[in-house]
Design a protein around this motif. Structure first.
Motif, PDB file in Angstrom:
ATOM      1  N   ILE A  95      32.691  27.320  64.656  1.00 48.68           N
ATOM      2  CA  ILE A  95      32.141  27.470  65.936  1.00 48.68           C
ATOM      3  C   ILE A  95      33.103  27.439  67.817  1.00 48.68           C
ATOM      4  O   ILE A  95      33.716  26.740  67.653  1.00 48.68           O
ATOM      5  N   ALA A  96      32.728  28.485  68.346  1.00 45.37           N
ATOM      6  CA  ALA A  96      33.493  28.535  69.600  1.00 45.37           C
ATOM      7  C   ALA A  96      33.267  27.579  70.366  1.00 45.37           C
ATOM      8  O   ALA A  96      31.551  27.642  70.628  1.00 45.37           O
ATOM      9  N   GLU A  97      33.821  27.036  71.561  1.00 43.19           N
ATOM     10  CA  GLU A  97      32.342  26.392  72.948  1.00 43.19           C
ATOM     11  C   GLU A  97      33.596  26.913  74.222  1.00 43.19           C
ATOM     12  O   GLU A  97      35.495  26.619  74.467  1.00 43.19           O
ATOM     13  N   ILE A  98      32.906  26.996  74.724  1.00 40.98           N
ATOM     14  CA  ILE A  98      33.278  27.204  76.148  1.00 40.98           C
ATOM     15  C   ILE A  98      32.626  26.662  77.505  1.00 40.98           C
ATOM     16  O   ILE A  98      31.773  26.404  77.502  1.00 40.98           O
ATOM     17  N   GLU A  99      33.993  25.510  77.928  1.00 42.30           N
ATOM     18  CA  GLU A  99      34.020  24.955  79.137  1.00 42.30           C
ATOM     19  C   GLU A  99      33.380  25.336  80.588  1.00 42.30           C
ATOM     20  O   GLU A  99      34.267  26.226  80.801  1.00 42.30           O
ATOM     21  N   LEU A 100      32.394  26.134  81.160  1.00 40.87           N
ATOM     22  CA  LEU A 100      32.788  26.169  82.360  1.00 40.87           C
ATOM     23  C   LEU A 100      32.345  25.832  83.610  1.00 40.87           C
ATOM     24  O   LEU A 100      32.013  24.366  83.844  1.00 40.87           O
ATOM     25  N   GLN A 101      32.196  25.794  84.955  1.00 40.92           N
ATOM     26  CA  GLN A 101      31.976  24.930  86.162  1.00 40.92           C
ATOM     27  C   GLN A 101      30.561  25.409  86.819  1.00 40.92           C
ATOM     28  O   GLN A 101      30.555  24.394  87.448  1.00 40.92           O
ATOM     29  N   THR A 102      30.135  26.525  86.606  1.00 40.86           N
ATOM     30  CA  THR A 102      29.085  26.164  86.659  1.00 40.86           C
ATOM     31  C   THR A 102      28.064  27.094  85.667  1.00 40.86           C
ATOM     32  O   THR A 102      28.427  27.827  84.467  1.00 40.86           O
ATOM     33  N   THR A 103      26.755  26.769  85.514  1.00 38.77           N
ATOM     34  CA  THR A 103      25.502  27.187  84.469  1.00 38.77           C
ATOM     35  C   THR A 103      25.847  28.957  84.257  1.00 38.77           C
ATOM     36  O   THR A 103      25.560  29.584  82.726  1.00 38.77           O
ATOM     37  N   ASP A 104      26.119  29.274  85.533  1.00 38.44           N
ATOM     38  CA  ASP A 104      26.377  30.794  85.615  1.00 38.44           C
ATOM     39  C   ASP A 104      27.671  31.415  85.787  1.00 38.44           C
ATOM     40  O   ASP A 104      26.826  32.932  85.686  1.00 38.44           O
ATOM     41  N   GLU A 105      28.475  30.997  85.558  1.00 41.92           N
ATOM     42  CA  GLU A 105      29.607  31.554  85.844  1.00 41.92           C
ATOM     43  C   GLU A 105      29.565  33.087  84.207  1.00 41.92           C
ATOM     44  O   GLU A 105      29.138  32.372  82.969  1.00 41.92           O
ATOM     45  N   HIS A 106      30.280  34.063  84.750  1.00 34.56           N
ATOM     46  CA  HIS A 106      30.709  35.026  83.555  1.00 34.56           C
ATOM     47  C   HIS A 106      31.979  34.575  83.103  1.00 34.56           C
ATOM     48  O   HIS A 106      33.133  34.001  83.601  1.00 34.56           O
ATOM     49  N   PHE A 107      31.805  34.830  82.266  1.00 35.97           N
ATOM     50  CA  PHE A 107      33.709  35.506  81.299  1.00 35.97           C
ATOM     51  C   PHE A 107      33.021  35.985  80.482  1.00 35.97           C
ATOM     52  O   PHE A 107      31.769  37.062  80.002  1.00 35.97           O
ATOM     53  N   GLU A 108      34.235  36.709  79.719  1.00 44.83           N
ATOM     54  CA  GLU A 108      34.601  37.791  78.978  1.00 44.83           C
ATOM     55  C   GLU A 108      34.412  37.126  77.385  1.00 44.83           C
ATOM     56  O   GLU A 108      34.921  36.246  77.466  1.00 44.83           O
ATOM     57  N   LYS A 109      33.223  37.852  76.737  1.00 52.05           N
ATOM     58  CA  LYS A 109      33.061  37.880  75.111  1.00 52.05           C
ATOM     59  C   LYS A 109      34.033  38.380  74.101  1.00 52.05           C
ATOM     60  O   LYS A 109      34.163  39.565  73.946  1.00 52.05           O
ATOM     61  N   PRO A 110      35.208  37.357  73.356  1.00 48.42           N
ATOM     62  CA  PRO A 110      35.775  38.067  72.564  1.00 48.42           C
ATOM     63  C   PRO A 110      34.737  39.190  71.286  1.00 48.42           C
ATOM     64  O   PRO A 110      33.710  38.513  71.002  1.00 48.42           O
ATOM     65  N   ASP A 111      36.156  39.764  71.422  1.00 48.83           N
ATOM     66  CA  ASP A 111      34.937  40.489  69.678  1.00 48.83           C
ATOM     67  C   ASP A 111      34.311  39.483  68.527  1.00 48.83           C
ATOM     68  O   ASP A 111      33.323  39.894  67.827  1.00 48.83           O
ATOM     69  N   TRP A 112      35.344  38.583  68.146  1.00 50.08           N
ATOM     70  CA  TRP A 112      35.305  37.680  67.230  1.00 50.08           C
ATOM     71  C   TRP A 112      33.737  37.007  67.341  1.00 50.08           C
ATOM     72  O   TRP A 112      33.488  35.802  66.720  1.00 50.08           O
ATOM     73  N   LEU A 113      32.989  36.182  68.432  1.00 50.14           N
ATOM     74  CA  LEU A 113      32.263  35.611  68.748  1.00 50.14           C
ATOM     75  C   LEU A 113      31.058  36.363  68.470  1.00 50.14           C
ATOM     76  O   LEU A 113      30.971  37.513  68.165  1.00 50.14           O
ATOM     77  N   GLY A 114      30.256  35.617  67.745  1.00 53.32           N
ATOM     78  CA  GLY A 114      29.292  35.703  67.432  1.00 53.32           C
ATOM     79  C   GLY A 114      27.703  35.427  67.885  1.00 53.32           C
ATOM     80  O   GLY A 114      27.711  35.297  69.223  1.00 53.32           O
ATOM     81  N   ASP A 115      26.779  35.130  67.635  1.00 53.97           N
ATOM     82  CA  ASP A 115      25.462  34.366  67.711  1.00 53.97           C
ATOM     83  C   ASP A 115      25.849  33.079  68.969  1.00 53.97           C
ATOM     84  O   ASP A 115      26.426  32.159  68.409  1.00 53.97           O
ATOM     85  N   GLU A 116      24.811  33.121  70.046  1.00 59.70           N
ATOM     86  CA  GLU A 116      24.510  31.580  70.678  1.00 59.70           C
ATOM     87  C   GLU A 116      23.951  30.957  70.249  1.00 59.70           C
ATOM     88  O   GLU A 116      23.553  30.730  69.840  1.00 59.70           O
TER      89      GLU A 116
END
Length: 157
Positions: free
Chosen positions: A114-135
């Motif tokens: 499982i991959a997690e990313i912590e964000l500053q806001t709920t709508d913060e944009h980030f680049e999704k790497p190709d190894w990332l699967g379903d949310e």
């Protein structure tokens, strides 16, 4: 004292090429109630106790309070934890301006990554790497507190 986090499955090990460090994590739950959890963790050579509140309806945000404690205290508290202890290796993976934490589970949760990313806001944009699967954000089956009571090895397709 709130964390905003999104969670994803991982579909390949190519994330390892961008891993900057890794460490072992052993953790257990003194309380795994869905409204609040109390977690004890040994991360590398440090101990922690963490209290988490109930997640928002979308699973993105929840209260989190964490305090570093002596490893010896964490080891003693792990003996009091519910059911079984979770073991995993966490990789810190850089992707553009983002930092992902990728957990490779062991023991009865082997096979789960499982991959997690912590964000500053709920709508913060980030680049999704190709190894990332379903949310998986908001899917309580992928909370560590759930996995400590319902290991991945026991899931039925």
């Amino acid at each position: 004292m709130f964390e905003i986090e999104r969670k994803f499955s991982v579909k390949s090990t190519t994330f390892l090429a961008n891993a900057k460090k890794s460490y072992k994590i052993t953790q257990g739950y003194l309380n795994s109630n869905e409204n609040r959890t109390v977690r004890v963790r040994i991360k590398g050579d440090k101990g922690f106790i963490t209290v988490k509140g109930i997640s928002s309806a979308d699973g993105l945000k929840r209260f989190e309070w964490e305090k570093e404690i002596a490893v010896e205290e964490a080891e003693a508290l792990l003996l009091l934890c519910e059911d079984f202890i979770i073991d995993k290796t966490r990789y810190i993976v850089l992707n553009g301006d983002s930092v992902f934490e990728v957990d490779v589970f062991e023991g009865l949760n082997t096979g789960l990554v499982i991959a997690e990313i912590e964000l500053q806001t709920t709508d913060e944009h980030f680049e999704k790497p190709d190894w990332l699967g379903d949310e998986l954000t908001g899917d309580k089956r992928f909370y560590n507190s759930y996995l400590s009571n319902h290991p991945f090895a026991n899931w039925v397709d």
